[in-house]
Design a protein around this motif. Structure first.
Motif, PDB file in Angstrom:
ATOM      1  N   ARG A 206      -8.443   3.308  -6.390  1.00 46.36           N
ATOM      2  CA  ARG A 206      -7.592   2.483  -5.533  1.00 46.36           C
ATOM      3  C   ARG A 206      -8.261   2.356  -4.182  1.00 46.36           C
ATOM      4  NH1 ARG A 206      -2.932   6.654  -6.677  1.00 46.36           N
ATOM      5  NH2 ARG A 206      -4.843   7.875  -6.538  1.00 46.36           N
ATOM      6  N   TYR A 207      -8.081   1.227  -3.495  1.00 41.15           N
ATOM      7  CA  TYR A 207      -8.774   1.067  -2.210  1.00 41.15           C
ATOM      8  C   TYR A 207      -8.101   1.867  -1.095  1.00 41.15           C
ATOM      9  CZ  TYR A 207      -5.436  -2.646  -1.113  1.00 41.15           C
ATOM     10  OH  TYR A 207      -4.284  -3.351  -0.877  1.00 41.15           O
ATOM     11  N   HIS A 208      -6.889   2.328  -1.321  1.00 40.74           N
ATOM     12  CA  HIS A 208      -6.239   3.334  -0.469  1.00 40.74           C
ATOM     13  C   HIS A 208      -5.751   4.417  -1.420  1.00 40.74           C
ATOM     14  CE1 HIS A 208      -4.701   0.890   3.276  1.00 40.74           C
ATOM     15  NE2 HIS A 208      -5.899   0.483   2.900  1.00 40.74           N
ATOM     16  N   GLU A 209      -6.003   5.676  -1.138  1.00 41.37           N
ATOM     17  CA  GLU A 209      -5.339   6.721  -1.909  1.00 41.37           C
ATOM     18  C   GLU A 209      -5.264   8.010  -1.113  1.00 41.37           C
ATOM     19  OE1 GLU A 209      -7.603   6.461  -5.613  1.00 41.37           O
ATOM     20  OE2 GLU A 209      -8.860   8.125  -5.044  1.00 41.37           O
TER      21      GLU A 209
ATOM     22  N   HIS B  48      -8.892  -5.832  -7.156  1.00 38.46           N
ATOM     23  CA  HIS B  48      -9.269  -6.306  -5.823  1.00 38.46           C
ATOM     24  C   HIS B  48     -10.557  -7.098  -5.871  1.00 38.46           C
ATOM     25  CE1 HIS B  48      -6.074  -3.643  -4.879  1.00 38.46           C
ATOM     26  NE2 HIS B  48      -6.734  -2.606  -5.305  1.00 38.46           N
TER      27      HIS B  48
ATOM     28  N   THR C 241       0.870  -1.183   0.000  1.00 39.04           N
ATOM     29  CA  THR C 241       0.000   0.000   0.000  1.00 39.04           C
ATOM     30  C   THR C 241       0.907   1.233   0.000  1.00 39.04           C
ATOM     31  OG1 THR C 241      -0.059   0.292   2.411  1.00 39.04           O
ATOM     32  CG2 THR C 241      -1.665  -1.238   1.452  1.00 39.04           C
ATOM     33  N   GLU C 242       0.336   2.366   0.395  1.00 34.42           N
ATOM     34  CA  GLU C 242       1.093   3.619   0.523  1.00 34.42           C
ATOM     35  C   GLU C 242       2.042   3.593   1.716  1.00 34.42           C
ATOM     36  OE1 GLU C 242      -2.011   3.148   1.209  1.00 34.42           O
ATOM     37  OE2 GLU C 242      -2.401   3.948   3.212  1.00 34.42           O
TER      38      GLU C 242
ATOM     39  N   PHE D  20      -0.418   4.106  -4.683  1.00 33.70           N
ATOM     40  CA  PHE D  20      -1.511   4.388  -3.746  1.00 33.70           C
ATOM     41  C   PHE D  20      -1.426   5.785  -3.145  1.00 33.70           C
ATOM     42  CE2 PHE D  20      -1.411  -0.229  -3.846  1.00 33.70           C
ATOM     43  CZ  PHE D  20      -2.755  -0.551  -3.896  1.00 33.70           C
ATOM     44  N   GLY D  21      -0.872   6.751  -3.880  1.00 27.08           N
ATOM     45  CA  GLY D  21      -0.792   8.114  -3.371  1.00 27.08           C
ATOM     46  C   GLY D  21       0.444   8.379  -2.523  1.00 27.08           C
ATOM     47  N   TYR D  22       1.344   7.378  -2.363  1.00 29.78           N
ATOM     48  CA  TYR D  22       2.595   7.596  -1.627  1.00 29.78           C
ATOM     49  C   TYR D  22       3.487   8.565  -2.385  1.00 29.78           C
ATOM     50  CZ  TYR D  22       7.344   6.903   0.088  1.00 29.78           C
ATOM     51  OH  TYR D  22       8.611   7.117   0.579  1.00 29.78           O
TER      52      TYR D  22
END
Lengths: 397, 397
Positions: B332-335, B215, A50-51, A125-127
């Motif tokens: 995305r499931y996390h962003e 996912h 993930t991020e 993921f936006g990281y």
């Protein structure tokens, strides 16, 4: 006593020792790995990227450590058994995780020349964050080639996991074929087959079973949209289509096993194929036979694909060609080396490949079987064993 | 007539137009995007990333193109409607795909200054290749910040997809709770609930439904290993555990909808909680209430997390703290942005967040609800609607 088929701690230590030798040979003071497959390979820590950055770290003395967010601290300790598991509070937070990582590296004496799979954590993921070279001031040397070469040769324990995976993929595929009939939908059949195969697998292997994969939590078999009109698009994403007489179906089945994968794909037909379809089916099986026979230790990956392409050309089949003959498989469902004219890697015992030359024709369908093949000292062993002949793969219309 | 809820071609063109304005403002001659979420966002092309590079390309005139392997050619044409879909033969192959990409960029007049999400395709699944700057000789400027900012604000069509996702996640969760009982296993209950919810969803939405997500392919609800002893590890990977009286369960449910996600998580109990567990459950609900109320347009993401952490400290709960209060969600499931003290992004109408402060205690369990919340002009709308109170979430022992 319940048993686990998972890779032993001793095997993880052996892998780390080989990595330490690589550091020594290349005068690196340590290594930092961000890729989840590489981390899994050296530490046993399986996670979903993930991020929040996660890293495996080793210094020149061979001391291994994990770097994780607070969230994963207990989990990382439990899965790796490493004494040193450093953590940052959160992402984004302040200080940025990369600065916490820089402190860990300094504590472990890792400076100046660092091996890594990339110069920092990938921006997913936006990281967003600084490069590894930026936060350490060190020269970052890419170690991916060494690691890829190492992961190519599977140990007996890894091969055992791939064979176990093939077994449960076979069950899922058997059920998939049994439940496929005119009027049923792709999704209802896939769900039922995967559901039943997973429950049977869990009852058999017991509660210690772990998928440890991003590609599903149990046995599965399905169609990936490769039906009827869509069949000529090999990697189309799934849609829910109702089976009809005359469909040519391309399937896929497998079961992740403590992170390891096998691949089983079959071309099935509902009712009789036309003569032209049958001709393509037969060529496809002949191409797969040819590719499998070419998988000899000492040959090159490119030799296999060249033999396949020569057959395509010899039989005027190039209009139906779309992709190379296969790829390695293991902790990732695709990995290097590739059975491709552009890959001259030598084929060696312990390598595991999918073999899957395919023929695709817009109005006839897609034709592809995929089998998983282990390279042995003497030659090869096909570890997927589902029937490949048309009669066995024909569903009554 | 069958309808599709998918984003319209017109909306994809609007997104591309904004990207073109960004190129103009920053004197960039074009942009190359390798990230699958970014490509999906600007082209509608949904795919599973592998060792075969795929890119979205746009020049300063706003002409859009896709760059794909031969394998994906028809698929990319069909999904994007772009006139220009360039392809390379295969990876690894010769010439290397990055050199084919360089030719496409030259043809489209993209040189000197190029926006990109990274300087080349990431080295995943055994891929290796040269940097974008290397094959083009251009200066590569990171455009990720602009794209992330753009993706943060969801359109009405995107919000409609997230709400549709929440609906089917709710059904899967309802069935999950119904089938969870002492003696059943986590996996059998998850599989049954997900299976039935997916079939109901497909019967309702019809065959045009597409997950377009990495996912999962349908509605799902499950436990992710967060049961009993494991409950204090929020992101542990699943194991197959048998439900027992006294279990504290943390669930997760959702259904990808043409690429868009929602998130629904609940803490459930089998039988009565102890007083100490009940105290943590009540604090968790109070924390979530507080976080949701703090989600006001004009506030900052960090304000929400600061309010949550102040509550933790005020009630001596920091030993149970493990992660920030939530994150944005969409393709995305996390962003980004993140509800984290380190993220000062202003909260604006059209943003969509998960709100999920959690409490974790080794011997009591994990306590976390997660809801999906859309920011409106006036405040917020909670789009997941599953009950949050303990009585509704208690399963008879």
């Amino acid at each position: 006593m319940q048993t686990s088929l998972n890779i032993t701690r001793a095997e993880f230590r052996q892998r780390a020792e080989r990595l330490r030798e690589h550091l020594q040979a290349h005068k690196l003071n340590g290594v930092v790995l961000f890729d989840n497959a590489y981390i899994h390979y050296f530490s046993g820590f399986a996670f979903i990227p993930t991020e929040r950055p996660i890293a495996f770290v080793m210094n020149a003395q061979g001391e291994c450590a994990m770097f994780v967010p607070r969230l994963e601290l207990e989990h990382a300790r439990m899965q790796t058994g490493f004494e040193r598991v450093a953590h940052y509070v959160e992402y984004p937070y302040t200080p940025h995780p990369m600065h916490v990582l820089a402190r860990l590296l300094a504590e472990m004496g890792i400076a100046q020349r660092i091996g890594a799979d990339g110069d920092g954590y990938p921006w997913i993921f936006g990281y967003r964050g600084p490069a590894l070279s930026e936060v350490t001031g060190a020269t970052v040397v890419r170690s991916a080639a060494f690691i890829e070469d190492m992961m190519m040769i599977k140990s007996p324990a890894e091969i055992a996991l791939i064979k176990e995976s093939a077994k449960w993929g076979n069950l899922a595929h058997r059920l998939l074929q049994r439940y496929t009939r005119v009027g049923a939908t792709e999704t209802e059949v896939s769900l039922r087959a995967s559901h039943e195969a997973t429950l049977a697998m869990l009852e058999t292997l017991g509660p210690l079973y772990a998928s440890h994969s991003l590609h599903g939590d149990g046995a599965s078999a399905g169609y990936r949209g490769q039906i009827g009109r869509n069949a000529a698009i090999p990697h189309a994403l799934a849609n829910n289509i109702t089976f009809q007489p005359g469909d040519v179906l391309v399937t896929g089945a497998g079961a992740p096993m403590w992170g390891y994968h096998s691949e089983l794909e079959r071309t099935m037909a509902i009712g009789n194929l036309t003569d032209e379809q049958k001709r393509l089916f037969d060529h496809m099986v002949a191409l797969q036979d040819l590719a499998i026979r070419s998988l000899q230790p000492g040959a090159r990956c490119s030799d296999v694909d060249r033999a396949v392409r020569a057959y395509f050309e010899q039989h005027d089949l190039m209009p139906y060609w779309k992709h190379h003959s296969g790829h390695a498989i293991g902790l990732r469902y695709h990995e290097a080396p590739f059975l491709d004219v552009g890959d001259d890697t030598e084929i060696k015992p312990g390598m595991v490949f999918t073999v899957e030359p395919g023929l695709y024709a817009a109005h006839l369908g897609g034709f592809r079987h995929s089998d998983t093949v282990v390279i042995t000292d003497e030659g090869y062993e096909v570890v997927t064993y589902y029937p490949r002949d048309l009669a066995s793969l024909t569903i009554p219309a």
